[in-house]
Design an enzyme around this catalytic site. Structure first.
Site, PDB file in Angstrom:
ATOM      1  N   ARG A 106       1.133 -18.070   1.542  1.00 51.17           N
ATOM      2  CA  ARG A 106       1.787 -18.669   0.384  1.00 51.17           C
ATOM      3  C   ARG A 106       2.107 -17.592  -0.645  1.00 51.17           C
ATOM      4  NH1 ARG A 106      -2.742 -22.992  -1.036  1.00 51.17           N
ATOM      5  NH2 ARG A 106      -3.975 -21.133  -0.606  1.00 51.17           N
ATOM      6  N   ASP A 108       3.265 -16.911  -4.618  1.00 47.72           N
ATOM      7  CA  ASP A 108       3.184 -17.622  -5.894  1.00 47.72           C
ATOM      8  C   ASP A 108       4.562 -17.840  -6.500  1.00 47.72           C
ATOM      9  OD1 ASP A 108       0.446 -17.668  -5.728  1.00 47.72           O
ATOM     10  OD2 ASP A 108       0.174 -15.847  -6.926  1.00 47.72           O
ATOM     11  N   TYR A 167       2.961  -5.581   1.326  1.00 48.19           N
ATOM     12  CA  TYR A 167       3.548  -6.018   0.057  1.00 48.19           C
ATOM     13  C   TYR A 167       4.064  -4.801  -0.701  1.00 48.19           C
ATOM     14  CZ  TYR A 167       1.609 -10.775   0.286  1.00 48.19           C
ATOM     15  OH  TYR A 167       1.318 -12.074   0.632  1.00 48.19           O
ATOM     16  N   ARG A 256      -1.525  -8.373  -7.005  1.00 52.33           N
ATOM     17  CA  ARG A 256      -1.140  -8.271  -8.412  1.00 52.33           C
ATOM     18  C   ARG A 256      -2.291  -7.776  -9.278  1.00 52.33           C
ATOM     19  NH1 ARG A 256       1.068 -14.083  -9.553  1.00 52.33           N
ATOM     20  NH2 ARG A 256       0.935 -13.316 -11.703  1.00 52.33           N
TER      21      ARG A 256
END
Length: 347
Positions: A106, A108, A167, A256
């Site tokens: 998932r 965000d 990422y 993050r």
């Protein structure tokens, strides 16, 4: 149904080869009159008679997450999963429960993707995935694109078969933000020491308990906090800073939070060794006291790695679709005009 509607269209009409659509010949409008609603029906009609009970299909997806509340389906909000399920339902006439759409993970709200992977299931085999591919992108909004469609092994699962994910986080370091990147990079007005961030990123590499870097989520207690970071690179090209991290898996908002701590190291507010200290504490509150989570608009899911054997489909599966190039056509009038112009120039 398709035939009866097609016969109402204005001429010229022609019959389409049954080999092309995987069924009986159908009367349809010629290309200039063909609409997307017709193409979607063609994609539904073009199925194989292979005897396998279910077929599993892999989607490689890119999306601009700016206006979406993340990937996962949520009541009352716009999500990427909702858009793709809606498009698949229109093309395949399968319900959400039948499709069993699942993604590698998932993302965000506001997070983007270049290499999100999802799979879905059908009870039939498509003969040609290019039509399915074109139909889906014809229905989806322009900020969601299907990059590839392929058949995969029945044991493939987009989430549970994933071995590694990569990422990328983008930051724009300058006093004034470039307006074209405001939705796609984090604006930082402080000068950053890239050497300090390099040194700090090395503390993340290897197997660690990342409890201190995970925000609370519904499934956090079900997911082991020990993860392996394979590599973590920081690259700067002018004001563009990119943080690229590859790992076996990530906890909720882990990337993050790691980037947020590295930025504080880059500002020289804290030393690189602060990363090791926070990791060893396994305490989310300790991280919260010295660094904030980086905003979502700079984060991109770039790729997901799988065992190659799971990407090999069952016998009889169609070839992978990477999209179709548009073909240019010439008419006799253009050819005659070009020939006349050539003759005049020669004279």
């Amino acid at each position: 149904m398709f035939k009866s509607r097609a016969m109402k269209l204005s001429s010229p009409l022609h019959f389409v080869d049954k080999k092309f659509f995987g069924g009986a010949p159908m009367m349809v409008a010629t290309a200039p009159q063909l609409k997307w609603s017709h193409v979607r029906r063609m994609a539904r009609c073009r199925v194989s008679t292979e005897s396998q009970s279910t077929w599993k299909w892999r989607l490689l997806i890119a999306y601009d997450g700016s206006k979406y509340s993340g990937w996962q389906l949520q009541p009352g909000t716009l999500t990427v999963q909702h858009m793709i399920e809606d498009a698949l339902g229109k093309v395949t006439r399968c319900s959400r429960e039948q499709l069993q759409l699942a993604a590698s993970g998932r993302t965000d709200a506001g997070v983007h993707a270049w290499g999100q992977v999802a799979h879905f299931v059908t009870f039939h085999c498509f003969e040609d995935l290019e039509i399915l591919h074109a139909s889906l992108n014809g229905i989806l909004p322009h900020d969601v694109r299907i990059r590839e469609v392929s058949a995969v092994h029945p044991d493939f699962h987009a989430r549970f078969s994933a071995q590694r994910k990569t990422y990328k986080y983008k930051a724009y370091v300058a006093p004034v933000m470039e307006p074209f990147q405001r939705s796609y990079a984090y604006h930082i007005r402080h000068q950053l020491n890239i050497n300090a961030m390099h040194a700090a990123a090395l503390y993340f590499v290897g197997k660690h308990d990342f409890s201190a870097f995970a925000n609370a989520s519904n499934d956090l207690s079900l997911r082991p906090p020990v993860r392996e970071i394979v590599q973590f690179n920081v690259v700067a090209t002018g004001p563009q800073f990119e943080f690229e991290v590859e790992g076996t898996g990530f906890l909720y908002r882990q990337v993050r939070n790691m980037v947020g701590l590295l930025i504080e190291v880059g500002k020289e507010v804290i030393p690189p060794s602060a990363v090791q200290s926070v990791l060893e504490s396994q305490d989310r509150t300790k991280l919260a006291r010295i660094a904030r989570s980086a905003p979502p608009n700079g984060l991109y899911l770039m790729s997901v790695l799988y065992d190659e054997s799971l990407l090999v489909p069952a016998a009889g599966a169609p070839k992978t679709s990477y999209g179709r190039w548009q073909q240019s056509t010439t008419c006799s009038r253009i050819e005659k005009g070009w020939a006349a112009a050539t003759d005049i120039a020669a004279a």
